[in-house]
Motif scaffolding. Structure first.
Motif, PDB file in Angstrom:
ATOM      1  N   VAL A  75     -23.702   1.249  70.619  1.00 41.29           N
ATOM      2  CA  VAL A  75     -24.324   2.169  71.565  1.00 41.29           C
ATOM      3  C   VAL A  75     -25.177   1.338  72.509  1.00 41.29           C
ATOM      4  CG1 VAL A  75     -25.968   4.053  71.895  1.00 41.29           C
ATOM      5  CG2 VAL A  75     -24.352   4.138  70.003  1.00 41.29           C
ATOM      6  N   ARG A  76     -24.790   1.308  73.763  1.00 44.46           N
ATOM      7  CA  ARG A  76     -25.526   0.559  74.772  1.00 44.46           C
ATOM      8  C   ARG A  76     -26.459   1.512  75.497  1.00 44.46           C
ATOM      9  NH1 ARG A  76     -23.008  -3.816  76.805  1.00 44.46           N
ATOM     10  NH2 ARG A  76     -24.784  -3.969  78.187  1.00 44.46           N
ATOM     11  N   TRP A  96     -23.913   4.668  76.541  1.00 46.29           N
ATOM     12  CA  TRP A  96     -22.514   4.895  76.186  1.00 46.29           C
ATOM     13  C   TRP A  96     -22.190   4.163  74.888  1.00 46.29           C
ATOM     14  CZ3 TRP A  96     -23.958   1.872  80.299  1.00 46.29           C
ATOM     15  CH2 TRP A  96     -23.636   0.527  80.233  1.00 46.29           C
ATOM     16  N   VAL A  97     -21.066   4.536  74.315  1.00 48.43           N
ATOM     17  CA  VAL A  97     -20.558   3.875  73.116  1.00 48.43           C
ATOM     18  C   VAL A  97     -19.353   3.037  73.512  1.00 48.43           C
ATOM     19  CG1 VAL A  97     -19.552   4.190  70.830  1.00 48.43           C
ATOM     20  CG2 VAL A  97     -21.342   5.752  71.626  1.00 48.43           C
ATOM     21  N   ALA A  98     -19.317   1.796  73.076  1.00 45.80           N
ATOM     22  CA  ALA A  98     -18.199   0.914  73.403  1.00 45.80           C
ATOM     23  C   ALA A  98     -17.809   0.097  72.186  1.00 45.80           C
ATOM     24  CB  ALA A  98     -18.575  -0.022  74.549  1.00 45.80           C
ATOM     25  N   THR A  99     -16.518  -0.099  72.015  1.00 48.13           N
ATOM     26  CA  THR A  99     -16.037  -0.995  70.971  1.00 48.13           C
ATOM     27  C   THR A  99     -15.335  -2.207  71.572  1.00 48.13           C
ATOM     28  OG1 THR A  99     -13.973   0.273  70.813  1.00 48.13           O
ATOM     29  CG2 THR A  99     -15.746   0.873  69.313  1.00 48.13           C
ATOM     30  N   TYR A 104     -15.445   0.101  78.563  1.00 49.09           N
ATOM     31  CA  TYR A 104     -16.551  -0.149  79.475  1.00 49.09           C
ATOM     32  C   TYR A 104     -16.501   0.821  80.636  1.00 49.09           C
ATOM     33  CZ  TYR A 104     -20.230  -2.919  81.480  1.00 49.09           C
ATOM     34  OH  TYR A 104     -21.431  -3.335  81.967  1.00 49.09           O
ATOM     35  N   PRO A 105     -17.646   1.321  81.131  1.00 53.32           N
ATOM     36  CA  PRO A 105     -17.657   2.267  82.245  1.00 53.32           C
ATOM     37  C   PRO A 105     -17.015   1.672  83.485  1.00 53.32           C
ATOM     38  CG  PRO A 105     -19.818   2.135  81.209  1.00 53.32           C
ATOM     39  CD  PRO A 105     -18.994   1.037  80.628  1.00 53.32           C
ATOM     40  N   THR A 249     -27.587   9.476  64.122  1.00 55.28           N
ATOM     41  CA  THR A 249     -28.076  10.329  65.203  1.00 55.28           C
ATOM     42  C   THR A 249     -27.906   9.651  66.554  1.00 55.28           C
ATOM     43  OG1 THR A 249     -29.673  11.397  63.759  1.00 55.28           O
ATOM     44  CG2 THR A 249     -30.111  11.517  66.117  1.00 55.28           C
ATOM     45  N   ARG A 250     -28.213   8.355  66.619  1.00 55.41           N
ATOM     46  CA  ARG A 250     -28.049   7.613  67.874  1.00 55.41           C
ATOM     47  C   ARG A 250     -26.591   7.700  68.360  1.00 55.41           C
ATOM     48  NH1 ARG A 250     -31.989   3.501  68.708  1.00 55.41           N
ATOM     49  NH2 ARG A 250     -33.972   4.358  67.999  1.00 55.41           N
ATOM     50  N   ARG A 251     -25.668   7.517  67.446  1.00 54.52           N
ATOM     51  CA  ARG A 251     -24.254   7.566  67.820  1.00 54.52           C
ATOM     52  C   ARG A 251     -23.884   8.949  68.340  1.00 54.52           C
ATOM     53  NH1 ARG A 251     -19.236   8.907  65.983  1.00 54.52           N
ATOM     54  NH2 ARG A 251     -17.549   7.447  66.490  1.00 54.52           N
TER      55      ARG A 251
END
Length: 357
Positions: A75-76, A96-99, A104-105, A249-251
């Protein structure tokens, strides 16, 4: 061309100190939050915007909320301010969430972290830790945009250096093709005249400790041509541990706000824009009501503010006012006497606002 330039971010979240913060390697693990601080300076010159300078102070938190195979689910959260040549600072907040780089946005509001696609997966710079003296060819996409062509680069481990208690490998990356490198992309084009990256990677863990990047490019389109110069410096500021419930919760909050951000960007194509806007407003107000202490509440507030700017057509705005009390006004008449609308209750009142120069 201005909308394609980076926008930046800063964050600070109150969490528990990590016990392993003492000297010695801290290996990435689910539930950790890594904070990096950075400075980005740059300038542009050319048409259509003329000469512009920008200077950003940035902090980024990367919260490790899960792992999929060899990739971290991160989570960035970025929040920061930019001070333009004139006017007040501009603040931008994103989450956002990225793996992987594929997550990436890709909007015009991409943070300057995109200057270094290697950094998408903070805090782990490389899945496989490079070795002293290692040299490798690789490909990456300019500014992190998945839509742009891949560039060839050479990555070299050029030495080692100690940063605080961390023994780091020094990794440098240059374009493999001779400069300048031209990238045609439909009506747009970019000519890279200078590019370099230098990373300090902890030898024991592969964690990014410091980064310096520089790019000089000409960006062109039918509207003109600009030369953009960007320098980016980033350093690890600290590591904190979150309780398991807080990590989950953050996720959850990040995914909700990430989805909302994408849907706001798609409002222009919605079959019923007014109804879609109303649903998003309701969702964000409900988020603020249910999670008043969310570390990402500023993201929800900014998204809601953006939706408030969605105005209905003039005819509908007028219809919505019919039969309702007029807002209270307090103005001075031509004789300098203060009047309010209440003074004329029951009478027909015509207000004429004008200005002259």
């Amino acid at each position: 061309m201005r909308q394609g330039l980076p926008a930046l971010v800063l964050s600070g979240l109150m969490t528990m100190p990590l016990a392993a913060q003492a000297p010695g390697p801290v290996r990435p693990a689910v539930g950790q939050e890594w904070t990096y601080r950075a400075t980005v300076v740059g300038r542009e010159r050319g048409e259509p915007t003329g000469a512009i300078a920008f200077d950003y102070k940035v902090a980024t938190t990367a919260t490790l909320v899960g792992k999929r195979g060899s990739e971290w689910e991160v989570v960035r959260y970025e929040k920061g301010a930019a001070r333009p040549p004139m006017g007040p600072p501009m603040a931008v907040t994103r989450v956002w969430v990225a793996t992987s780089a594929a997550d990436y946005p890709t909007s015009d509001d991409v943070p300057p972290i995109a200057l270094a696609p290697t950094l998408v997966g903070l805090p782990v710079a490389f899945t496989a830790i490079p070795k002293p003296g290692e040299e490798a060819r690789e490909q990456f996409r300019l500014l992190g945009y998945p839509g742009l062509v891949q560039l060839n680069a050479i990555r070299r481990v050029t030495g080692s250096e100690r940063i605080g208690a961390r023994e780091c490998l020094v990794v440098e990356r240059q374009l493999a093709d001779p400069l300048p490198v031209k990238i045609p992309e439909g009506p747009l084009f970019a000519v890279i005249e200078g590019f370099s990256e230098k990373l300090w990677i902890e030898a024991a863990t592969g964690v990014l400790v410091r980064y310096e990047g520089r790019m000089i490019a000409k960006l062109g389109a039918d509207g003109g041509e600009q030369t953009v110069e960007i320098e980016f410096r980033l350093a690890l500021a600290g590591v904190k541990r979150l309780p398991p419930a807080e990590t989950r919760t953050r996720r959850q909050h990040a995914l909700t706000l990430q989805t909302t951000e994408r849907q706001i960007a798609q409002l222009a194509d919605a079959p019923d824009r007014a109804a879609a806007t109303a649903r998003l407003r309701t969702r964000l107000r409900d988020f603020q009501r249910r999670y008043p202490n969310s570390p990402y509440r500023e993201v929800a507030r900014r998204q809601l503010a953006a939706l408030q700017e969605e105005q209905p057509p003039p005819a509908r705005r007028v219809a919505n006012l019919l039969g309702k009390p007029a807002p209270e006004l307090r103005l001075k008449d031509l004789e300098g006497k203060e009047r309010t609308l209440a003074d004329f209750r029951g009478k027909i009142v015509i207000l004429n606002f004008f200005a002259s120069w």
